[in-house]
Scaffold this active site. Sequence first.
Site, PDB file in Angstrom:
ATOM      1  N   TYR A 113       0.853  -1.197   0.000  1.00 44.00           N
ATOM      2  CA  TYR A 113       0.000   0.000   0.000  1.00 44.00           C
ATOM      3  C   TYR A 113       0.887   1.244   0.000  1.00 44.00           C
ATOM      4  O   TYR A 113       1.867   1.313   0.753  1.00 44.00           O
ATOM      5  CB  TYR A 113      -0.889   0.015   1.255  1.00 44.00           C
ATOM      6  CG  TYR A 113      -1.698   1.294   1.406  1.00 44.00           C
ATOM      7  CD1 TYR A 113      -2.961   1.403   0.844  1.00 44.00           C
ATOM      8  CD2 TYR A 113      -1.183   2.387   2.102  1.00 44.00           C
ATOM      9  CE1 TYR A 113      -3.700   2.572   0.971  1.00 44.00           C
ATOM     10  CE2 TYR A 113      -1.915   3.558   2.232  1.00 44.00           C
ATOM     11  CZ  TYR A 113      -3.172   3.645   1.663  1.00 44.00           C
ATOM     12  OH  TYR A 113      -3.891   4.812   1.783  1.00 44.00           O
ATOM     13  N   GLU A 201      -3.460   7.471  -3.985  1.00 48.47           N
ATOM     14  CA  GLU A 201      -3.441   6.175  -3.308  1.00 48.47           C
ATOM     15  C   GLU A 201      -3.222   5.083  -4.342  1.00 48.47           C
ATOM     16  O   GLU A 201      -3.964   5.007  -5.323  1.00 48.47           O
ATOM     17  CB  GLU A 201      -4.761   5.955  -2.571  1.00 48.47           C
ATOM     18  CG  GLU A 201      -4.787   4.703  -1.715  1.00 48.47           C
ATOM     19  CD  GLU A 201      -6.096   4.563  -0.957  1.00 48.47           C
ATOM     20  OE1 GLU A 201      -6.070   4.634   0.277  1.00 48.47           O
ATOM     21  OE2 GLU A 201      -7.142   4.395  -1.629  1.00 48.47           O
TER      22      GLU A 201
END
Length: 390
Positions: A113, A201
């Site tokens: 992530y 993101e």
Amino acid sequence: MNIHEYQAKELLKEYKIAIQDGFVVSEVSAADAAITAVQQQFNTQAVVIKAQIHAGGRGKGGGVKFCPDTASAKQAVESILGMNLVTHQTGPDGQLVRQVLVAQALDIQFEYYVAITLDRSTGCPVVMVSTEGGVDIETVAAETPDKITRVVVDPVVGLRAFQARHLAGSLGLSGDVYKQAIAFFIKLYCCYEAADASLIEVNPLVVTDDNQLVALDAKFNFDDNALYRQKTIASQRDTHEEDPSEVEASKHNLNYVKLDGTVGCMVNGAGLAMATMDIIKFEGGEPANFLDVGGGANVETVKQGFSIILSDPNVKAILVNIFGGIVRCDRVANGIVQAVSELNLSVPVVVRLEGTNASVAKTILDKSGVSIISATTLEDAAQKVVQAAS
């Protein structure tokens, strides 16, 4: 403003960042050509079909499908395109899928992530990485916060090489993938800064079987106040993905956010609007919206504000709370009278006006003959509107 995954990936490509590539399809009739193009370009029969909506959790809702061959890919396009996709971010009503991305299938070793956003406590950008890729970051933050590494970036100098090395090292990377990650973080930050993004993101960032670092998914949020200098990005806005009331409000330069309560709010100034919503909750009510009419409110602005608030069928009462500084209370009062008269309001309206020309405004309201509940203090207004709504 948000954009779709495929648009976000095109932006990443401009910064030489490796992505899971593909072609967008908005009609079932175009599926064959897109599937064939992906199979030929990447020399594989397998593809992935991904719903394009502004929400996470698409895979859990059935909006992302791995397809090992052409037949299953066509079937996936037909089933996903036009479906009403429900995820934890769309709410129970879901979102209509108007486009799908036909993307290359990748063999994946590891998932990570990565995100860049603004750390409001420091006033600086922060880069966050985690080994828990493909998982909701909120879950990671709540259950295993030690698995998130954060680096605060000085916006004057940008992300430094030693910071990028620290991020790559925290993911346990080594060798060529470690070097790719360093370059990735630096490029991603450059993209964040140049695009006036408020959030980037990448979840997940993957390492493929041939040790290539690839952005498998991408999400961008942009600073609306900077869109005037981001013409290309601004042109990618998809109003189908936004609340119709919020779209209508933006046309009239009103700052409106729909909420789930029953008390409609019309206030000038973001701080006062937040305080108004807080005291409504304190008195036992629930705000139905955030609506800041701004410092230039006039008769037409107030009328449009009422129309937008009343487009929400859940609204049972409206609170108008204006502190006259730049905006004069008498102008607001005239707008209230006109709106109540012309819109045939079926819900009670509580009005509190203080500041510039407040006494004049009170006279206008008293002599108008329209049905309005007057309030003096903010506490008084909140109590009256909560009672009226219930």
